[in-house]
Design a protein around this motif. Structure first.
Motif, short mmCIF file in Angstrom:
data_model
loop_
_atom_site.label_atom_id
_atom_site.label_comp_id
_atom_site.label_asym_id
_atom_site.label_seq_id
_atom_site.Cartn_x
_atom_site.Cartn_y
_atom_site.Cartn_z
N LYS A 173 0.85 -1.19 0.00
CA LYS A 173 0.00 0.00 0.00
C LYS A 173 0.89 1.24 0.00
CE LYS A 173 -3.57 -2.46 2.60
NZ LYS A 173 -4.41 -2.47 3.84
N VAL A 174 0.86 1.98 -1.10
CA VAL A 174 1.77 3.11 -1.28
C VAL A 174 0.99 4.42 -1.25
CG1 VAL A 174 3.53 4.16 -2.76
CG2 VAL A 174 3.29 1.66 -2.70
N THR A 175 1.49 5.36 -0.45
CA THR A 175 0.91 6.70 -0.42
C THR A 175 2.00 7.72 -0.76
OG1 THR A 175 1.33 6.93 1.96
CG2 THR A 175 -0.83 6.10 1.30
N SER A 176 1.57 8.82 -1.36
CA SER A 176 2.47 9.91 -1.71
C SER A 176 1.91 11.19 -1.16
CB SER A 176 2.63 10.01 -3.23
OG SER A 176 3.39 11.14 -3.58
N ASP A 177 2.69 11.86 -0.29
CA ASP A 177 2.24 13.10 0.33
C ASP A 177 0.90 12.89 1.03
OD1 ASP A 177 2.61 15.75 1.02
OD2 ASP A 177 1.53 16.50 -0.73
N ARG A 178 0.78 11.75 1.73
CA ARG A 178 -0.40 11.37 2.52
C ARG A 178 -1.63 11.06 1.66
NH1 ARG A 178 -0.20 15.36 7.85
NH2 ARG A 178 1.93 14.80 8.50
N ARG A 179 -1.44 10.93 0.37
CA ARG A 179 -2.54 10.57 -0.51
C ARG A 179 -2.27 9.20 -1.11
NH1 ARG A 179 -3.92 16.16 -3.88
NH2 ARG A 179 -4.41 17.45 -2.05
N LYS A 180 -3.33 8.39 -1.23
CA LYS A 180 -3.17 7.04 -1.75
C LYS A 180 -2.69 7.08 -3.19
CE LYS A 180 -5.57 2.70 -2.72
NZ LYS A 180 -6.85 1.97 -2.65
N LEU A 181 -1.63 6.35 -3.46
CA LEU A 181 -1.15 6.19 -4.83
C LEU A 181 -1.79 4.95 -5.44
CD1 LEU A 181 0.77 7.23 -7.04
CD2 LEU A 181 2.52 5.74 -6.10
N SER A 182 -1.53 3.79 -4.82
CA SER A 182 -2.15 2.55 -5.25
C SER A 182 -1.76 1.44 -4.28
CB SER A 182 -1.70 2.18 -6.67
OG SER A 182 -2.45 1.08 -7.15
N THR A 183 -2.45 0.31 -4.41
CA THR A 183 -2.06 -0.91 -3.70
C THR A 183 -1.56 -1.89 -4.75
OG1 THR A 183 -3.67 -0.60 -1.92
CG2 THR A 183 -2.82 -2.82 -2.25
N TYR A 184 -0.28 -2.20 -4.66
CA TYR A 184 0.35 -3.08 -5.64
C TYR A 184 0.36 -4.50 -5.11
CZ TYR A 184 2.06 1.17 -7.90
OH TYR A 184 2.15 2.38 -8.53
N ARG A 185 -0.33 -5.39 -5.82
CA ARG A 185 -0.27 -6.82 -5.48
C ARG A 185 0.77 -7.44 -6.41
NH1 ARG A 185 -2.76 -10.66 -2.68
NH2 ARG A 185 -3.13 -12.72 -3.60
N SER A 186 1.93 -7.71 -5.86
CA SER A 186 3.06 -8.14 -6.70
C SER A 186 4.07 -8.93 -5.88
CB SER A 186 3.74 -6.91 -7.32
OG SER A 186 4.22 -6.05 -6.31
N ASP A 187 5.03 -9.52 -6.60
CA ASP A 187 6.11 -10.24 -5.91
C ASP A 187 7.04 -9.28 -5.19
OD1 ASP A 187 5.13 -12.61 -6.84
OD2 ASP A 187 6.71 -12.96 -8.32
N GLY A 188 7.15 -8.07 -5.69
CA GLY A 188 8.03 -7.10 -5.07
C GLY A 188 7.75 -5.71 -5.59
N LEU A 189 8.49 -4.74 -5.04
CA LEU A 189 8.31 -3.34 -5.42
C LEU A 189 9.67 -2.67 -5.36
CD1 LEU A 189 5.72 -1.79 -6.18
CD2 LEU A 189 5.67 -0.90 -3.85
N ILE A 190 9.97 -1.86 -6.39
CA ILE A 190 11.28 -1.19 -6.49
C ILE A 190 11.06 0.31 -6.52
CG2 ILE A 190 13.40 -0.93 -7.82
CD1 ILE A 190 12.65 -3.64 -9.17
#
Length: 300
Positions: A173-190
């Motif tokens: 679950k990624v947020t940018s500047d306290r706003r939701k960016l997206s939820t990435y369902r993946s093996d990893g994140l870079i």
């Protein structure tokens, strides 16, 4: 970002990688390098443990917390990434001499080293300034809502999340500047810098970013949704990552060298670092030429 200025090198630190097949070659080169530096009036020459082991116990050992006018990495890209781990705010310039395979970040080779060093000590060089990432891991203290910082690290290439050698889907679950960016369902994140766009992120399908463009590249590794493609983000807004996983921990890796086990309840924040890496470049070299020569970019 490229800058031009002359600097007098009074203190030098030498880093050397440890490959048994290169010991004899590197030892001979190091002895020649010491003679060159002393002839140029360098007052302080220190080395890391590998350098000391090649030159003998009498050679002065560097301190990770000390700043130096010039840091020289003898090896491949890995030795330059190691130098970033001990980078100080007051450090001067970084120079790579490639004894490895690719040497994408290195400026010189053993064959061109002393010719290039002569130019550098005469001030005939440019400074290639690269942005870094800084990652913090925050962990809840006991059962209270307050969190404490349990880890901090810097990366020149990337901050990567995954499960080591095991392929496991995780919700990031990624947020940018306290706003939701997206939820990435993946093996990893870079999370990669422009420098790191030609490293792990490139292998995961990310684009190449010119190093003079400050930005943070977010690249998912084997995402479960076709719509989750790499995205380029502004660097002045902090990014925050939370995790939804059934597993005990997630592996966070900085530049492929520093590993830290993140708990599912932890929160990770990723920022553009205030300190920067300043690499020496000879004036005839260019980023796109390096891409073509070392990665066959744009070739038929």
């Amino acid at each position: 970002m490229t800058a031009r200025f002359k600097r007098r090198f009074r203190t030098v630190a030498i880093y050397t990688h440890s490959k048994p097949q290169k010991v004899k070659e590197e030892t001979i080169f190091l002895k020649k390098l010491l003679i060159f530096l002393r002839e140029k009036g360098v007052k302080v020459i220190h080395g890391d443990l590998n350098t000391q082991s090649l030159l003998g116990e009498g050679f002065p050992l560097m301190k990770d917390t000390d700043a130096y006018d010039l840091k020289i990495g003898i090896g491949g890209d890995g030795i330059l990434l190691k130098m970033i781990r001990t980078l100080q705010k007051e450090d001067g310039l970084l120079l790579g001499i490639n004894f490895g395979t690719l040497g994408f970040l290195s400026e010189l080779t053993p064959e061109t080293a002393f010719e290039g060093l002569e130019k550098i000590f005469r001030g005939k060089y440019e400074v290639d300034v690269r942005m870094l990432l800084k990652a913090f891991v925050w962990r809840k203290k006991d059962k209270t809502k307050s969190s404490v910082k349990v880890h901090r690290g810097y990366a020149l290439n990337e901050v990567a999340f995954g499960h080591g050698g095991v392929s496991r889907l995780t919700n990031y679950k990624v947020t940018s500047d306290r706003r939701k960016l997206s939820t990435y369902r993946s093996d990893g994140l870079i999370f990669a810098t422009p420098t790191g766009s030609t490293a792990y992120s490139l292998s995961a399908g990310g684009p190449i970013i010119a190093p003079m463009i400050d930005s943070i590249l977010l690249t998912p590794v084997a995402p479960h949704r076709l719509s989750h493609r790499p995205i380029l983000l502004r660097p002045d807004k902090p990014l925050h990552v939370k995790f939804d996983t059934r597993f005990d921990s997630i592996s966070m890796t900085l530049d492929g060298q520093i590993h830290f086990s993140v708990l599912p309840t932890d929160k990770v924040s990723i920022h553009q670092a205030t300190r920067r890496a300043k690499f020496i470049r000879l004036k005839e070299n260019h980023f796109f030429r390096t891409l073509r020569n070392k990665m066959s970019w744009g070739e038929n």
